[in-house]
Scaffold this motif. Sequence first.
Motif, short mmCIF file in Angstrom:
data_model
loop_
_atom_site.label_atom_id
_atom_site.label_comp_id
_atom_site.label_asym_id
_atom_site.label_seq_id
_atom_site.Cartn_x
_atom_site.Cartn_y
_atom_site.Cartn_z
N HIS A 67 0.71 -1.19 -0.13
CA HIS A 67 0.08 -0.10 0.11
C HIS A 67 0.81 1.49 0.07
N LYS A 68 2.15 1.14 0.39
CA LYS A 68 3.11 2.30 0.29
C LYS A 68 4.04 1.98 -0.58
N ARG A 69 3.88 1.07 -1.58
CA ARG A 69 4.77 0.93 -2.78
C ARG A 69 5.97 0.30 -2.36
N HIS A 99 4.83 -3.24 -7.50
CA HIS A 99 6.09 -2.37 -7.56
C HIS A 99 7.02 -3.12 -6.67
N ALA A 140 9.56 1.63 -3.97
CA ALA A 140 9.57 3.09 -4.42
C ALA A 140 10.62 3.65 -3.42
N LEU A 152 13.24 4.95 -0.59
CA LEU A 152 13.04 5.64 1.25
C LEU A 152 11.67 6.14 1.48
N ASP A 153 11.27 5.84 2.72
CA ASP A 153 9.90 6.37 3.07
C ASP A 153 10.20 7.80 3.34
N LEU A 154 9.78 8.47 2.32
CA LEU A 154 9.72 9.95 2.22
C LEU A 154 9.13 10.65 3.64
N TRP A 189 21.59 1.36 6.34
CA TRP A 189 21.22 1.07 5.16
C TRP A 189 22.38 0.32 4.48
N GLY A 206 16.05 4.30 -3.35
CA GLY A 206 16.38 3.30 -2.59
C GLY A 206 16.01 1.85 -2.89
N GLU A 240 18.57 1.12 -5.10
CA GLU A 240 19.81 0.83 -4.69
C GLU A 240 19.91 -0.62 -3.83
N PRO A 250 15.07 9.89 -8.44
CA PRO A 250 14.60 10.99 -8.33
C PRO A 250 14.92 11.91 -7.12
N GLU A 251 16.10 11.54 -6.71
CA GLU A 251 16.74 12.27 -5.44
C GLU A 251 16.68 13.79 -5.83
N ARG A 257 13.60 15.40 -5.25
CA ARG A 257 13.19 15.49 -3.86
C ARG A 257 14.04 16.36 -3.11
N GLY A 311 21.24 7.49 -0.59
CA GLY A 311 22.11 7.07 0.70
C GLY A 311 22.02 5.62 1.10
N GLY A 312 21.64 4.83 0.06
CA GLY A 312 21.74 3.51 0.35
C GLY A 312 22.76 2.73 -0.37
C1 1HE Z 1 5.30 6.58 -0.42
C2 1HE Z 1 6.81 6.47 -1.38
C3 1HE Z 1 7.78 6.80 -0.65
C4 1HE Z 1 4.92 5.94 -2.71
N1 1HE Z 1 7.66 7.15 0.60
N2 1HE Z 1 5.42 6.96 0.90
N3 1HE Z 1 11.21 7.80 -3.68
C5 1HE Z 1 10.46 8.40 -4.65
O1 1HE Z 1 10.59 9.72 -4.82
C6 1HE Z 1 9.25 7.64 -5.41
C7 1HE Z 1 7.81 8.47 -4.77
N4 1HE Z 1 6.83 7.32 -5.23
C8 1HE Z 1 6.38 7.42 -6.33
O2 1HE Z 1 6.82 8.17 -7.53
C9 1HE Z 1 4.97 6.78 -6.71
O3 1HE Z 1 4.27 6.57 -5.69
C10 1HE Z 1 5.37 5.17 -7.45
C11 1HE Z 1 5.79 5.71 -9.08
C12 1HE Z 1 6.38 4.53 -6.73
C13 1HE Z 1 4.05 4.36 -7.35
O4 1HE Z 1 2.75 5.38 -7.91
P1 1HE Z 1 1.56 4.89 -7.55
O5 1HE Z 1 0.36 5.77 -8.54
O6 1HE Z 1 1.29 3.43 -7.82
O7 1HE Z 1 1.06 4.88 -6.17
P2 1HE Z 1 0.91 6.30 -5.09
O8 1HE Z 1 -0.57 6.74 -5.10
O9 1HE Z 1 1.80 7.37 -5.76
O10 1HE Z 1 1.41 5.81 -3.75
C14 1HE Z 1 0.67 5.11 -2.89
C15 1HE Z 1 0.98 5.34 -1.46
O11 1HE Z 1 2.26 5.04 -1.27
C16 1HE Z 1 0.88 6.97 -1.26
O12 1HE Z 1 0.25 7.01 0.31
P3 1HE Z 1 -1.24 7.10 0.56
O13 1HE Z 1 -1.18 7.36 2.06
O14 1HE Z 1 -1.62 8.68 -0.15
O15 1HE Z 1 -2.03 6.12 -0.10
C17 1HE Z 1 2.31 7.37 -1.29
O16 1HE Z 1 2.44 8.49 -0.46
C18 1HE Z 1 2.85 6.19 -0.62
N5 1HE Z 1 4.30 6.22 -1.29
N6 1HE Z 1 6.22 6.13 -2.48
C19 1HE Z 1 6.39 7.40 1.40
N7 1HE Z 1 8.78 6.64 -1.49
C20 1HE Z 1 18.59 5.75 1.20
S1 1HE Z 1 18.44 7.06 0.35
C21 1HE Z 1 17.07 6.71 -0.99
C22 1HE Z 1 16.60 7.97 -1.32
C23 1HE Z 1 15.43 7.52 -2.10
O17 1HE Z 1 14.92 6.57 -2.06
S2 1HE Z 1 14.78 8.98 -3.05
C24 1HE Z 1 13.47 8.18 -4.01
C25 1HE Z 1 12.12 8.19 -3.12
#
Ligand code: 1HE
Length: 265
Positions: free
Chosen positions: A27-29, A62, A65, A67-69, A87, A112, A115, A134-135, A138, A143-144
Amino acid sequence: MTRAETGDFVTYETDGDIAIIGLNRPHKRNAVSDRFVEAIHDAVTRASTEASAAVIHGHGPHFCAGLDLSEHSEKPLFEAVKGSRRWHAVFDGIERGTIPFVSALSGATVGGGFELAAATHIRVADSTAFFALPEGQRGIFVGGGGSVRIARLIGPARMGDMMLTGRVLDATEMERWGGVTYLAEEGGALERAKAIAWRMAENAEFTNYAIINALPRIADMSSEDGLFTESMVSALATMTDDARDRLRAFLEKRAAKVVAPGRDQ
Ligand code: 1HE
């Protein structure tokens, strides 16, 4: 015999000699929170003691997605440093642990999530998989372990392109770039990954250990040091009972030959 258990964040099961770890927050991908990374650690540690090879996949469409942002946005600076270092430690337990890991990728393999996939030894992607870092958008940074592992897989220039432009690659493009090892049809990544894991589980365990631990270290060495280290590891492998048994089996025509693609044994 399959044994399955469901945890809060990961599922864990064994199937023969392989362990199958499922990221289980669809549900949080499958976004990775602090507790989630600990669950990955526990599953990886358990797999390393119970199995000869392992698969990591994502429940739902999926893989991960990243890191939990929501959690990350609240972190003070030093907590963020410690989180990243955690990590690194957990993913290092995959990359330089004791057994080989395959990741089965579909849908978002992002930040992540990419990663994590990069810490596994083999990446199988189905036709739905897509890759992004997409860092830049954002306002954060990898960081991973991505700046080391992803940069080495696809090259720092391509990684920089992904981070600077937000470019999204499909599975075929990522395979061409070297970030994916095998392509599978839609929905087929997990079965393909399991077949690869079973194949690796048949190898001598010391050789698997040497492959995953010596190769990345030798890649960090000078040619001279690398060649010397290779000779040491090679001689050690030859000393194992496994090597003696397997070499004798081949010489006595009891072992499978290497078969050209498309031919029968
Ligand atoms: C999340 C996250 C997340 C989804 N942290 N909650 N990652 C990103 O920048 C990717 C961000 N996510 C997306 O671009 C999209 O969610 C997806 C392409 C992965 C999937 O899209 P979709 O349309 O299937 O799902 P959604 O409606 O966007 O997301 C469903 C729920 O998951 C929603 O929460 P809800 O409470 O509104 O239902 C989203 O907020 C939640 N969600 N991705 C928190 N990443 C060690 S450093 C690593 C640095 C990084 O990883 S930066 C990249 C972060």
